[in-house]
Design a protein around this motif. Structure first.
Motif, PDB file in Angstrom:
ATOM      1  N   THR A  13       0.822  -1.213  -0.092  1.00 15.71           N
ATOM      2  CA  THR A  13      -0.048  -0.008   0.141  1.00 15.71           C
ATOM      3  C   THR A  13       0.762   1.109   0.019  1.00 15.71           C
ATOM      4  O   THR A  13       0.657   2.102  -0.921  1.00 15.71           O
ATOM      5  CB  THR A  13      -0.883   0.071   1.285  1.00 15.71           C
ATOM      6  N   THR A  14       1.937   1.373   0.970  1.00 12.93           N
ATOM      7  CA  THR A  14       2.864   2.591   0.982  1.00 12.93           C
ATOM      8  C   THR A  14       3.555   2.696  -0.428  1.00 12.93           C
ATOM      9  O   THR A  14       3.518   3.797  -0.745  1.00 12.93           O
ATOM     10  CB  THR A  14       3.834   2.251   2.160  1.00 12.93           C
ATOM     11  N   VAL A  17       1.117   4.124  -3.102  1.00 17.73           N
ATOM     12  CA  VAL A  17       0.789   5.522  -2.764  1.00 17.73           C
ATOM     13  C   VAL A  17       2.266   6.368  -3.174  1.00 17.73           C
ATOM     14  O   VAL A  17       2.035   7.536  -3.771  1.00 17.73           O
ATOM     15  CB  VAL A  17       0.642   5.824  -1.314  1.00 17.73           C
ATOM     16  N   HIS A  87      -2.660  15.478  -3.415  1.00 23.63           N
ATOM     17  CA  HIS A  87      -2.351  14.530  -2.072  1.00 23.63           C
ATOM     18  C   HIS A  87      -3.114  14.866  -1.057  1.00 23.63           C
ATOM     19  O   HIS A  87      -3.573  13.654  -0.265  1.00 23.63           O
ATOM     20  CB  HIS A  87      -0.786  14.227  -2.222  1.00 23.63           C
ATOM     21  N   GLN A  90      -6.515  13.501  -1.068  1.00 22.92           N
ATOM     22  CA  GLN A  90      -6.633  12.346  -1.071  1.00 22.92           C
ATOM     23  C   GLN A  90      -6.802  11.750   0.409  1.00 22.92           C
ATOM     24  O   GLN A  90      -7.186  10.994   0.766  1.00 22.92           O
ATOM     25  CB  GLN A  90      -5.766  11.450  -1.894  1.00 22.92           C
ATOM     26  N   LYS A  91      -5.701  12.459   1.133  1.00 24.88           N
ATOM     27  CA  LYS A  91      -5.633  12.176   2.491  1.00 24.88           C
ATOM     28  C   LYS A  91      -7.066  12.379   3.219  1.00 24.88           C
ATOM     29  O   LYS A  91      -7.643  11.792   3.949  1.00 24.88           O
ATOM     30  CB  LYS A  91      -4.688  12.702   3.428  1.00 24.88           C
ATOM     31  N   GLU A  93      -9.928  12.541   1.881  1.00 23.18           N
ATOM     32  CA  GLU A  93     -10.838  11.491   1.428  1.00 23.18           C
ATOM     33  C   GLU A  93     -10.866  10.408   2.538  1.00 23.18           C
ATOM     34  O   GLU A  93     -11.976   9.747   2.871  1.00 23.18           O
ATOM     35  CB  GLU A  93     -11.215  11.442  -0.003  1.00 23.18           C
ATOM     36  N   ALA A  94      -9.706   9.837   2.551  1.00 26.41           N
ATOM     37  CA  ALA A  94      -9.344   8.754   3.319  1.00 26.41           C
ATOM     38  C   ALA A  94      -9.905   9.073   4.899  1.00 26.41           C
ATOM     39  O   ALA A  94     -10.484   8.223   5.437  1.00 26.41           O
ATOM     40  CB  ALA A  94      -8.029   8.341   3.163  1.00 26.41           C
ATOM     41  N   ALA A  95      -9.696   9.963   5.180  1.00 25.12           N
ATOM     42  CA  ALA A  95      -9.822  10.447   6.898  1.00 25.12           C
ATOM     43  C   ALA A  95     -11.431  10.456   6.837  1.00 25.12           C
ATOM     44  O   ALA A  95     -12.268   9.834   7.889  1.00 25.12           O
ATOM     45  CB  ALA A  95      -9.421  11.685   7.296  1.00 25.12           C
ATOM     46  N   THR A  97     -13.792   8.878   4.850  1.00 24.01           N
ATOM     47  CA  THR A  97     -14.376   7.745   4.956  1.00 24.01           C
ATOM     48  C   THR A  97     -14.288   6.974   6.211  1.00 24.01           C
ATOM     49  O   THR A  97     -15.206   6.282   6.495  1.00 24.01           O
ATOM     50  CB  THR A  97     -13.569   6.827   3.912  1.00 24.01           C
ATOM     51  N   ALA A  98     -13.175   7.067   6.969  1.00 23.76           N
ATOM     52  CA  ALA A  98     -12.994   6.403   8.263  1.00 23.76           C
ATOM     53  C   ALA A  98     -13.878   7.145   9.121  1.00 23.76           C
ATOM     54  O   ALA A  98     -14.508   6.463  10.019  1.00 23.76           O
ATOM     55  CB  ALA A  98     -11.617   6.554   8.712  1.00 23.76           C
TER      56      ALA A  98
END
Length: 354
Positions: A13-14, A17, A87, A90-91, A93-95, A97-98
């Protein structure tokens, strides 16, 4: 094997990215550099009077050409910044979602037992402990075949301070997470006064809680903003009183900007003990009457840990406390000492441990 699989997945994953980040950044940098190079080529040929469509004439003077070359990198700076902004999006959006998973967590437990059956079961438990704030009856938690919390049966009275110890992996932190209302699917029963935990107004219950994790959470901003995050703004006198009680007043006064001192997510510029004291001050300002503490002395040297525990002792009188701490940091001022093992919960004498 699970650790190896987890590490491999994290690595894939890392690197995925990073691959995307490097490719997008390199592409944008290439376009910006080519654009600046084209401007420089145009100006250079123009000064030499060699432009194909305008031979023998210079479109700009030497001074103007230098000025335009100096402005060109700034003109294309937003193109370079686009990669960073993408970027950051994107971060975010990920946060988000959580966070949505937390916001969408149902507040009602999906157990098949009816509310009336739960109340009847509860009445048989608490009739001898009518003053209990929290009552646990064979409360446990198993997930994917793994025991997250060993079965416990006990109660906590209002204003009682409980020290919970035990070896790693028996579920001390899991118990705190259950009480915070972020976990479902537990077995057994937990009651707040006479009400099953599954039917509580979870928002109202959390309003009574102060949560002090092993590593206090901070946001980018100043100390004042971090202290007042998520609570009703108190008066200056209330802030100063909380700082004095938590023994933060002296080191904050020594900072150049005082309460306006900038703070990062990692608490840059403050020691571990100072950050823990700030988290205690934040708990005091929240006016919460139930405090849940997970290893408040984790990562602190012995002297600092003892000082933090003494601070907790002085400010937590009258509060209901459940504090997780290893035997390396005994809490002699606690009212009761619980020791959690894989076999269940055992009550021990505070005097014997101290």
């Amino acid at each position: 094997q699970r650790l190896s699989d987890s590490a491999s997945a994290y690595q894939r994953t890392t690197m995925g990215v990073l691959r995307l980040a490097f490719l997008s950044t390199a592409t944008l940098e290439l376009f910006a550099s080519l654009s600046i190079a084209m401007i420089a080529l145009y100006l250079g040929l123009g000064l030499l009077e060699q432009l194909p469509w305008d031979k023998g004439q210079a479109p700009v003077t030497l001074t103007q050409a230098f000025f335009l070359l100096l402005l060109a990198p700034e003109f294309y700076l937003p193109l370079r910044q686009l990669g960073n902004d993408y970027h950051a999006k994107q971060k975010a959006e990920a946060a988000a979602t959580a966070l949505l998973e937390i916001f969408n967590t149902p507040t009602q437990d999906t157990q098949t037992a009816s509310k009336d059956d739960a109340i009847q079961s509860h009445l048989s438990i608490v009739k001898t402990q009518s003053t209990s704030l929290l009552t646990f009856q064979a409360l446990s938690w198993q997930q994917a075949g793994r025991t997250r919390l060993a079965p416990i049966s006990n109660h906590i009275r209002e204003g009682e301070r409980i020290w919970l110890s035990g070896e790693s992996g028996v579920g001390k932190s899991s118990l705190l997470h259950l009480l915070l209302g972020f976990e479902k699917g537990y077995q057994g029963e937990c009651f707040v006064y006479h009400e099953p935990f599954s039917t509580l107004d979870i928002a109202q219950w959390r309003g009574r809680l102060a949560w002090l994790p092993q590593t206090p959470e901070w946001v980018n901003g100043n100390i004042r903003q971090n202290l007042l995050l998520g609570i009703q703004p108190p008066s200056e006198q209330e802030i100063q009183t909380a700082l004095e009680k938590s023994q933060c007043a002296d080191f904050i006064k020594a900072l150049p900007a005082g309460l306006e001192t900038k703070l990062t997510e990692l608490g840059t510029g403050l020691s571990g003990g100072q950050m823990q004291r700030l988290s205690i001050a934040r708990a005091l300002l929240s006016n919460a009457d139930v405090w849940l503490l997970d290893e408040p002395c984790s990562g602190l040297d012995e002297d600092t840990a003892n000082a933090v525990l003494e601070t907790l002792n002085s400010v937590s009188k009258g509060k209901t406390l459940l504090v997780v701490s290893h035997d390396t940091h005994p809490i002699s001022w606690a009212d009761r000492h619980w020791n959690l093992t894989h076999g269940g919960l055992h009550e021990q004498s505070i005097q014997a441990i101290a």
